[in-house]
Write a protein that holds these residues in place. Structure first.
Motif, PDB file in Angstrom:
ATOM      1  N   ASN A 127       0.842  -1.186   0.000  1.00 39.89           N
ATOM      2  CA  ASN A 127       0.000   0.000   0.000  1.00 39.89           C
ATOM      3  C   ASN A 127       0.883   1.244   0.000  1.00 39.89           C
ATOM      4  O   ASN A 127       1.985   1.228   0.578  1.00 39.89           O
ATOM      5  N   CYS A 128       0.417   2.315  -0.615  1.00 39.46           N
ATOM      6  CA  CYS A 128       1.242   3.519  -0.795  1.00 39.46           C
ATOM      7  C   CYS A 128       1.745   4.093   0.530  1.00 39.46           C
ATOM      8  O   CYS A 128       2.929   4.425   0.664  1.00 39.46           O
ATOM      9  N   GLN A 155      -3.115  11.717   3.748  1.00 39.52           N
ATOM     10  CA  GLN A 155      -3.082  11.071   2.444  1.00 39.52           C
ATOM     11  C   GLN A 155      -3.786  11.864   1.355  1.00 39.52           C
ATOM     12  O   GLN A 155      -4.931  12.310   1.506  1.00 39.52           O
ATOM     13  N   GLY A 159      -4.961   8.849  -3.934  1.00 39.82           N
ATOM     14  CA  GLY A 159      -5.146   7.481  -3.432  1.00 39.82           C
ATOM     15  C   GLY A 159      -6.506   6.917  -3.793  1.00 39.82           C
ATOM     16  O   GLY A 159      -6.685   5.707  -3.836  1.00 39.82           O
ATOM     17  N   ILE A 198     -10.117   6.273   5.976  1.00 42.73           N
ATOM     18  CA  ILE A 198      -9.755   5.739   4.653  1.00 42.73           C
ATOM     19  C   ILE A 198     -10.016   4.248   4.735  1.00 42.73           C
ATOM     20  O   ILE A 198      -9.389   3.544   5.532  1.00 42.73           O
ATOM     21  N   GLU A 209      -7.265   0.859   6.180  1.00 39.90           N
ATOM     22  CA  GLU A 209      -6.006   1.503   5.768  1.00 39.90           C
ATOM     23  C   GLU A 209      -4.996   1.486   6.920  1.00 39.90           C
ATOM     24  O   GLU A 209      -3.804   1.239   6.717  1.00 39.90           O
ATOM     25  N   ARG A 234      -7.508  11.509   5.260  1.00 47.84           N
ATOM     26  CA  ARG A 234      -7.535  12.041   3.899  1.00 47.84           C
ATOM     27  C   ARG A 234      -7.455  13.562   3.973  1.00 47.84           C
ATOM     28  O   ARG A 234      -8.202  14.197   4.742  1.00 47.84           O
ATOM     29  N   HIS A 241       1.502  11.849  -0.406  1.00 52.95           N
ATOM     30  CA  HIS A 241       1.137  11.538   0.976  1.00 52.95           C
ATOM     31  C   HIS A 241       2.199  12.113   1.921  1.00 52.95           C
ATOM     32  O   HIS A 241       3.390  12.169   1.564  1.00 52.95           O
ATOM     33  N   GLN A 315       2.360   9.618  -4.069  1.00 56.98           N
ATOM     34  CA  GLN A 315       1.556   8.405  -3.906  1.00 56.98           C
ATOM     35  C   GLN A 315       1.470   7.614  -5.188  1.00 56.98           C
ATOM     36  O   GLN A 315       1.477   6.365  -5.163  1.00 56.98           O
TER      37      GLN A 315
HETATM   38  C1  2RA Z   1      -5.638   5.444  -0.522  1.00 53.25           C
HETATM   39  N1  2RA Z   1      -3.839   3.901   0.032  1.00 53.25           N
HETATM   40  O1  2RA Z   1      -4.817   6.351  -0.321  1.00 53.25           O
HETATM   41  C2  2RA Z   1      -5.220   3.982  -0.432  1.00 53.25           C
HETATM   42  C3  2RA Z   1      -5.392   3.274  -1.754  1.00 53.25           C
HETATM   43  N2  2RA Z   1      -4.537   3.805  -2.745  1.00 53.25           N
HETATM   44  O2  2RA Z   1      -6.842   5.652  -0.797  1.00 53.25           O
END
Ligand code: 2RA
Length: 336
Positions: A127-128, A155, A159, A198, A209, A234, A241, A315
């Protein structure tokens, strides 16, 4: 080295980034095919000195393919990745389907490239937010083992893909025009706001997440006892990110030692002169592959040694497409 390569899900944000990075790396255009759903078949995308035509993804797409870079979401990946493996392809998968599968290596090439040797047809891309955090954490852990860590992520909307980026820009525009924004991709308004969710919640109130960062870090570091407290948020940022990280170490160490280790860490850039406003920001790290680390400081926490820092990374690139292509390069160099 090259091979007969396919990108699955080429029209999405990560698929598009894969195409762009392969073009930057001068991948031979006659060794690349791009696939997406029927509605995108026939679309053309520029690639190096030519352009590539999107083919519809079907079970017969893999007959002439050796390696697959998959940017498919979980539901479509579930249908096609087993077929690709059954046809003898190696699949480098960006979905979360196989990341915690014991039979599938989960790889960041700067950290655990040796795990590629255990692949049985699939290599999972982490995952990022895991990739961006571990790029700074792993080199420190290799010198001074960590017992636990507290991570808060900030983030970017990328994403959530192209639709996530569009939602931020549309809502920002709506607000400037005194229109009421309509949340669709995100559960609440994201423009001028923060959303502390998330993914979905478990019974303890952690999101999927947050559990990804904990469980993937344990697997990649081969450190099942690692204690992780994580909060994923988020934020109204387009494609990088940011993460606030505090590490708790068994042994004592100083900020100067941390800076020396990170300054030599592959794929990491130390940007840490706060009095001159020199610290990572998401705009600094967007559209490039380095993870920037700054705000490095030692925290007086009882008899433990705690080091805090702030890091940012793109990201879509190092968080997804670049890491996948680096896995491909490692595989071709050492195993093909
Ligand atoms: C997000 N890491 O940032 C999750 C999926 N790419 O939404």
């Amino acid at each position: 080295k090259t091979c007969r390569l396919a990108i699955l899900g080429v029209t999405g944000a990560v698929g598009q980034e894969m195409l762009s990075i392969l073009s930057e790396k001068k991948w031979p255009s006659n060794n690349l095919r791009i696939f997406a759903s029927a509605k995108s078949a026939g679309k053309k995308f520029p690639f190096r000195e030519t352009e590539l035509v999107v083919e519809q993804l079907t079970p017969d797409s893999f007959n002439e393919i050796e390696v697959v870079l998959s940017a498919l979401d979980n539901d479509v990946a579930q249908r096609f990745i087993p077929i690709a493996v059954e046809k003898g392809c190696l699949v480098i998968d960006n979905s979360s389907l196989y990341r915690l599968n014991q039979q599938v290596p989960l790889v960041i090439p700067e950290i655990n490239p040796e795990d590629i040797s255990s692949q049985n047809g699939v290599i999972a891309n982490p995952n990022c937010s895991t990739i961006i955090a571990l790029m700074a954490i792993a080199p420190l852990h290799a010198c001074y083992p960590i017992q636990s860590m507290i991570v808060s992520t900030y983030q970017a909307v990328s994403g959530a893909g192209i639709k996530g980026m569009e939602e931020l820009t549309t809502q920002t525009h709506d607000l400037q025009m005194n229109k009421i924004p309509q949340p669709a991709i995100f559960p609440r308004q994201i423009a001028y706001n923060l959303i502390p969710q998330i993914g979905s919640f478990d019974e303890e109130g952690n999101t999927s997440e947050e559990l990804k960062l904990q469980n993937e870090s344990r697997k990649i570091l081969h450190h099942q006892d690692l204690q992780v407290i994580c909060t994923c948020v988020r934020v109204p940022v387009i494609r990088s990110h940011s993460e606030s990280i505090t590490l708790f170490f068994e042994q004592d160490l100083d900020v100067s030692q941390v800076k020396v280790i990170l300054s030599h860490a592959k794929g990491v850039k130390v940007v840490d002169d706060p009095l001159n406003y020199e610290y990572p920001t998401p705009l600094d790290t967007s559209n490039q592959d380095l993870i920037y680390v700054g705000r490095i400081r030692k925290q007086p926490i009882g008899n433990q040694t705690a080091i805090s820092f702030w890091c940012c990374g793109d990201q879509l690139r190092k968080g997804a497409a670049t890491n996948s292509i680096q896995i491909l390069e490692s595989y071709l160099k050492d195993y093909a």
